[in-house]
Design a protein around this motif. Structure first.
Motif, PDB file in Angstrom:
ATOM      1  N   PHE A 133       0.851  -1.192   0.000  1.00 59.60           N
ATOM      2  CA  PHE A 133       0.000   0.000   0.000  1.00 59.60           C
ATOM      3  C   PHE A 133       0.880   1.232   0.000  1.00 59.60           C
ATOM      4  O   PHE A 133       2.084   1.162   0.253  1.00 59.60           O
ATOM      5  N   GLN A 134       0.255   2.360  -0.315  1.00 58.73           N
ATOM      6  CA  GLN A 134       0.932   3.643  -0.251  1.00 58.73           C
ATOM      7  C   GLN A 134       0.247   4.511   0.793  1.00 58.73           C
ATOM      8  O   GLN A 134      -0.952   4.376   1.050  1.00 58.73           O
ATOM      9  N   THR A 135       1.002   5.387   1.408  1.00 56.10           N
ATOM     10  CA  THR A 135       0.423   6.284   2.404  1.00 56.10           C
ATOM     11  C   THR A 135      -0.051   7.574   1.748  1.00 56.10           C
ATOM     12  O   THR A 135       0.298   7.877   0.604  1.00 56.10           O
ATOM     13  N   ILE A 136      -0.854   8.322   2.473  1.00 56.86           N
ATOM     14  CA  ILE A 136      -1.358   9.607   1.994  1.00 56.86           C
ATOM     15  C   ILE A 136      -0.410  10.703   2.461  1.00 56.86           C
ATOM     16  O   ILE A 136      -0.182  10.850   3.668  1.00 56.86           O
ATOM     17  N   THR A 184      -6.172   0.033   3.207  1.00 61.36           N
ATOM     18  CA  THR A 184      -7.463  -0.375   3.743  1.00 61.36           C
ATOM     19  C   THR A 184      -7.325  -0.728   5.224  1.00 61.36           C
ATOM     20  O   THR A 184      -6.222  -0.676   5.787  1.00 61.36           O
ATOM     21  N   LEU A 185      -8.423  -1.118   5.831  1.00 56.44           N
ATOM     22  CA  LEU A 185      -8.381  -1.573   7.213  1.00 56.44           C
ATOM     23  C   LEU A 185      -7.538  -2.826   7.377  1.00 56.44           C
ATOM     24  O   LEU A 185      -7.039  -3.115   8.461  1.00 56.44           O
ATOM     25  N   GLY A 243      -2.684   0.381   8.562  1.00 54.47           N
ATOM     26  CA  GLY A 243      -4.006   0.589   7.995  1.00 54.47           C
ATOM     27  C   GLY A 243      -5.090   0.579   9.054  1.00 54.47           C
ATOM     28  O   GLY A 243      -6.008   1.415   9.029  1.00 54.47           O
ATOM     29  N   SER A 244      -4.996  -0.345  10.000  1.00 55.21           N
ATOM     30  CA  SER A 244      -6.032  -0.443  11.022  1.00 55.21           C
ATOM     31  C   SER A 244      -6.021   0.774  11.946  1.00 55.21           C
ATOM     32  O   SER A 244      -7.072   1.344  12.252  1.00 55.21           O
TER      33      SER A 244
END
Length: 286
Positions: free
Chosen positions: A144-147, A214-215, A221-222
């Motif tokens: 995943f990538q972060t914002i 995502t979660l 993510g969580s």
């Protein structure tokens, strides 16, 4: 004039209604997170019941206040109750910030082999690198990538800080008896709150569809969605409160010296602002 004796309200049905709504909401959320088909429906029904409870309870308190049933002792009890409520909210978010701190500063380094985690790392996840953000040992959370903190989160931070300024100016207008200015600044605060929610909704869609965040994206993510999601829920509640207070301002329910209902809403909104500053710093930036 308020009555001299302490007002004791009649038995209320709204706490029971709110409890039922929270229970249905919880069951719906749990079912939805576990890919259940009925979860979204139960979540929506639970949220609807809670909204009904909020407006119903608000209306009763407003009628009691307009009937001058409250005196100085009741006003003091309201203030104490609001202070304890905000304190409980601080503890609520403190638990999630604590989980984030523990995962980042202790659990992840331990899984990476630091301290007493050397054996765990050697025999179970020898390839795991203790970096943050992480999707967990064995890449269980997926890529995943972060914002970036300097993108939409910074914009939302400026929006919330601006809303804190507008509601403060509205307070000044209320204390000076400037009803038109009060309404205009309250409308501006509500508009900024709604804009914040729109941007955060877009951020969530972008995270799920484009970034793979995502979660289920590991501990990052969580904790990301638990912290920002619960804050977003508080913004929704705060926005509802601000809308109700703005309508009451339009009907002239508050005076220069008697407006704790307005002040309680402002206290809550400033609390929401401060929590977001912590989120912006520790979730997005650091």
């Amino acid at each position: 004039m308020a009555q001299s004796s302490y007002f004791v309200p009649p038995t209320a049905k709204w706490p029971i209604v709110g409890s039922v709504g929270m229970f249905v909401l919880m069951i719906g959320a749990a079912n939805w997170l576990n890919q259940g088909s009925i979860g979204p429906w139960l979540l929506t029904i639970g949220a609807g019941i809670i909204i009904l409870m909020i407006f119903g309870w608000f209306s009763e308190v407003i009628r009691e206040s307009r009937a001058s049933l409250y005196n100085a002792a009741v006003d003091a009890s309201f203030r104490q109750g609001m202070i304890w409520f905000i304190f409980s909210e601080i503890m609520f978010f403190g638990a999630f910030f604590g989980a984030l701190f523990y995962a980042r500063m202790f659990a992840v380094p331990w899984l990476g082999g630091e301290g007493t985690g050397a054996m765990t790392n050697q025999f179970l996840w020898p390839q795991f690198e203790a970096t943050w953000p992480t999707h967990g040992p064995a890449e269980l959370g997926g890529d995943f990538q972060t914002i970036p903190g300097l993108g939409l989160p910074l914009i939302n931070t400026l929006i919330l800080l601006t809303s804190g300024v507008t509601i403060t100016i509205a307070h000044w207008a209320l204390k000076k008896g400037q009803r038109t200015a009060l309404l205009l600044w309250m409308i501006a605060t509500v508009a900024l709150a709604c804009l914040f929610l729109v941007i955060q909704s877009y951020e969530y869609v972008h995270a799920y569809q484009d970034l793979g965040l995502t979660l289920g994206s590991g501990i990052y993510g969580s904790t990301f969605f638990m912290l920002t999601g619960f804050h977003g829920l508080h913004v929704v509640i705060g926005t509802i409160i601000l809308i109700v207070i703005t309508i009451r301002c339009a009907f002239g329910h508050f005076s220069k010296k008697d407006h704790f209902g307005w002040e309680a809403a402002a206290w809550y909104w400033h609390f929401v602002d401060v929590v977001w500053l912590g989120l912006f710093l520790f979730v997005y930036v650091v």
